[in-house]
Design a protein around this motif. Structure first.
Motif, short mmCIF file in Angstrom:
data_model
loop_
_atom_site.label_atom_id
_atom_site.label_comp_id
_atom_site.label_asym_id
_atom_site.label_seq_id
_atom_site.Cartn_x
_atom_site.Cartn_y
_atom_site.Cartn_z
N ALA A 243 -4.38 0.78 -4.86
CA ALA A 243 -3.44 0.64 -3.79
C ALA A 243 -4.40 -0.27 -2.78
O ALA A 243 -3.68 -1.44 -2.40
CB ALA A 243 -2.87 1.88 -3.15
N SER A 244 -5.49 0.14 -2.43
CA SER A 244 -6.39 -0.69 -1.59
C SER A 244 -6.64 -2.13 -2.17
O SER A 244 -6.67 -3.17 -1.51
CB SER A 244 -7.33 -0.01 -1.28
OG SER A 244 -8.44 -0.06 -2.31
N CYS B 55 -2.82 -4.44 -2.80
CA CYS B 55 -2.07 -4.77 -1.54
C CYS B 55 -2.54 -5.96 -0.85
O CYS B 55 -1.82 -6.58 -0.43
CB CYS B 55 -2.01 -3.69 -0.44
SG CYS B 55 -3.51 -3.28 0.19
N PHE C 10 0.82 -1.10 -0.01
CA PHE C 10 0.01 0.12 -0.08
C PHE C 10 0.64 1.39 0.10
O PHE C 10 0.76 2.26 -0.79
CB PHE C 10 -0.95 -0.28 1.16
CG PHE C 10 -1.96 1.03 1.08
CD1 PHE C 10 -3.17 1.25 0.52
CD2 PHE C 10 -1.52 2.43 1.80
CE1 PHE C 10 -3.86 2.04 0.51
CE2 PHE C 10 -2.70 3.35 1.91
CZ PHE C 10 -3.65 3.18 1.32
#
Lengths: 338, 353
Positions: free
Chosen positions: A253-254, A257, A129
């Motif tokens: 990113a969320s 990750c 992240f």
């Protein structure tokens, strides 16, 4: 207009149907009736029966993975569509902008050196992240240095992608063979690390950021006509570009990750959608999201079942399913669509 | 005086002849049919000519341990970071963390006459350079007993350590035979269903072509992943729960623990993680506490016999009550590795722990 609404409705219907099928498929020997009975028993315990075993398979293992596929696919596609629109570049995607390779580097750092920002269970997730956000800021910072033209942003992204790929390779060079294996596995992407908590986080971020991006969709349309035109229409070009990119990066990113780098969806789902509903972002963003969800859910269901009980990396399946369809649409349309 | 006058040149000529003879002997003797090398066929099935008593570079823990156990560790001139047992090996210069990253130049600089590669292997490029420099490379994965014994045999011929090799082979065979005798009468339906967690990953298992599969079979278990294609296939958690294994074995890898060997707390933590995996509370192995963690290094190389003994005793606790794998391990470490270690390499060692 009719066609666009129809496309949205069809995608939605497709997701509902595929979800219905996907939850009945798996390596455990249970019938579709048992699966539905088990799901409904949670809501109507008086009318439907379930067993401990069914609850374990359906609620603890299968259902959250199916829902994760929907939201992760949606998130990656919306992020890709927004990036392509904002940068006015058909090649923009979390992969080509270096965001995915930054996430891979963060994960490798955690896997091989055990170093990271958050310890414990979320070491790999936290690293992926943080590096995704660092890369997004890096792309933006590099481009900002000389004014944020879309071309520089993509070039900066590609430069950053190379940098992080090189760093990941150098880490692999010092890692144990088992660790390198784990990194490669992470980079191929998988929904196997799914859980209800993760579904919650991904769904929340994806839905919130997508809604904000959709509110920006008119402004993104205006950007397509050129910065000057957009400004004359009262659009704060830089603000839209920066906030749009950051929202897209946050979604990416969320998602990655937790899932590892699932390629292709962010790049191709928006293109396929664009061929059907045209480039109006008011329709393109939600339609891409729905189509991305459909594509990832389909790919993950295939990955789970085609060689069951062996699970193939979902990244391989998205490419196998998406590329032929993409090329077919190219051949059929025969004209410039971008 | 005359005598001397005559004998002086005579002596000189003789000296010259003697020197010439010595030189000729040194340089021509090897070509004159006196054996200097031996043809060895390695685990990969390749036959190479290897010099006798050469300086050796060991690129895998299995080969370094074997050379040490054969009392020839003074011949090792280079190793990889993976060769740490016994710790005495760490005094030998390390040429890289794993075999794949060791380059030909650093091997040539050691003056080695033989390179032994294992898993992971030496890079093809390095091997080519070594071959062109006339340095033979032998490949031994030595991942299970049937491949360990031939490696010991070959190395004993090269290093002239046949007596030591016999002792080591006898030790291994003694326990291999013990396992075979005790599980021979068990039909395949009565063998315990085993789920093997490979490479330190909960959902990666031992497929049909894997050494893990072979080890489970040799120890008398029924590997639930025996028909899966691939070596380390990733599998669906649903499938594991559906198959309901009676024993789960997790191989912990060196980067998952801090020291040269895993500590009990580290292995117990892994075991707790396994028990807490979603849905695993339904699995018989978890319910009955038959989830075992073992150091991955104890499953291969000469000490692989100890790993096999652990597996067999976990699969058939009733049949191996008189065998203590930990004691066998300690005996082996003491007799062949000169180590007075009493460390845990597996947890729980038996069901009663």
């Amino acid at each position: 207009m009719k066609r666009k609404v129809l496309a949205l409705l069809l995608s939605l219907l497709g997701i509902i149907l595929l979800t219905g099928v996907a939850v009945t498929l798996g390596s455990a020997h249970i019938t579709p009736t048992q699966v539905y009975s088990c799901i409904l028993a949670r809501f109507f315990p008086d009318h439907f029966v379930t067993t401990d075993f069914l609850d374990t398979i359906v609620w603890k293992l299968r259902l959250h993975r199916v829902i994760l596929a929907i939201f992760a696919g949606m998130g990656l596609a919306v992020a890709g569509a927004a990036m392509q629109g904002i940068l006015k570049n058909p090649l923009a995607s979390p992969f080509t902008l270096g965001i995915a390779s930054a996430a891979s580097f963060g994960a490798s750092l955690a896997i091989i050196l055990g170093a990271g920002f958050i310890g414990g269970e979320y070491l790999i997730v936290g690293n992926a992240f943080v590096f995704t956000i660092i890369a997004s800021l890096g792309v933006y910072g590099l481009a900002k240095y000389r004014g944020v033209s879309p071309e520089t942003m993509v070039l900066a992204g590609i430069a950053i992608m190379y940098l992080f790929s090189a760093m990941t390779s150098s880490l692999q060079y010092v890692g144990h063979s088992e660790q390198v294996h784990e990194v490669v596995f992470w980079m191929m992407g998988s929904l196997g690390r799914s859980s209800w908590d993760k579904v919650g986080i991904i769904a929340l971020v994806t839905v919130l950021c997508s809604l904000i991006l959709m509110r920006l969709s008119w402004d993104i349309n205006a950007l397509g006509a050129g910065d000057e035109t957009a400004e004359s229409l009262g659009v704060n070009v830089e603000l839209v570009r920066v906030s749009g990119m950051m929202l897209a990066a946050l979604i990416t990113a969320s998602v990655i990750c937790f899932t590892g780098t699932i390629g292709f969806i962010g790049l191709v789902a928006p293109h396929i959608t664009r061929m059907v509903v045209s480039g109006d972002h008011r329709f393109l963003l939600p339609a891409s999201g729905l189509f991305g969800a459909l594509l990832l859910l389909g790919a993950d269901t295939m990955a789970r079942t085609i060689m069951a009980p062996v699970i193939l990396p979902v990244g391989i399946m998205t490419a196998f399913m998406g590329v032929p369809f993409f090329l077919y649409l190219f051949m059929k349309r025969r004209k410039e669509f971008w | 005086m005359v005598k001397i006058a005559i004998s002086e040149p005579y002596i000189h000529t003789n000296r010259f002849k003697i020197l010439l003879f010595i030189f000729l002997f040194i340089f021509l003797a090897p070509a004159g049919g006196v054996p200097v090398g031996i043809d060895i066929t390695d685990e990969a099935g390749i036959t190479v000519s290897v010099p006798l008593n050469p300086r050796v570079v060991c690129l895998s823990a299995a080969s370094a341990e074997t050379v040490y156990a054969l009392n020839a560790s003074h011949l090792i001139v280079g190793r990889t970071e993976t060769c740490t047992i016994p710790p005495e090996l760490e005094k030998i210069p390390s040429l890289g963390s794993i075999a794949g990253e060791v380059d030909a130049e650093s091997i040539l600089a050691t003056g080695a006459g033989l390179v032994i590669s294992g898993v992971p292997p030496i890079s093809a490029e390095t091997e080519r350079s070594l071959k062109s420099a006339g340095i033979p490379v032998l490949h031994y994965n030595a991942l299970y007993v049937d491949t360990i014994l031939p490696m010991i045999e070959d190395l004993s011929l090269i290093l002239n350590r046949e007596r030591e090799a016999d002792e080591l082979k006898d030790f291994i065979k003694r326990y291999q035979n013990l396992i075979n005798e005790r599980i021979a009468d068990i039909s395949s339906e009565d063998r315990p269903k085993v789920y093997f967690m490979s490479m330190g990953d909960f959902y990666q298992t031992a497929g049909s072509d894997s050494t893990g599969n072979k080890r489970i079979e040799m120890a008398g278990g029924y590997n639930i992943g025996r028909n899966l294609t691939g070596i380390v296939p990733a599998v669906d958690a649903e499938w594991i729960i559906d198959k309901n294994p009676e024993v789960i074995v997790y191989s912990i890898r060196p980067d998952q623990y801090r020291a040269t060997f895993p500590r009990i707390e580290e292995m117990a933590a892994k075991r707790d993680e396994i028990a807490a995996l979603p849905g695993f509370d339904r699995i018989d192995a978890v319910k009955s506490g038959r989830v075992h963690v073992i150091d991955i290094g104890t499953l291969s190389g000469p000490r692989g016999i100890v790993g096999l003994l652990y597996l067999a005793s976990w699969f058939y606790p009733d049949r191996f009550t008189d065998v203590d794998p930990a004691a066998v391990h300690e005996e082996m470490l003491r007799d062949f590795y000169h180590l007075n270690w009493h460390e845990p390499w597996a947890y729980p060692m038996s069901q009663s722990d």
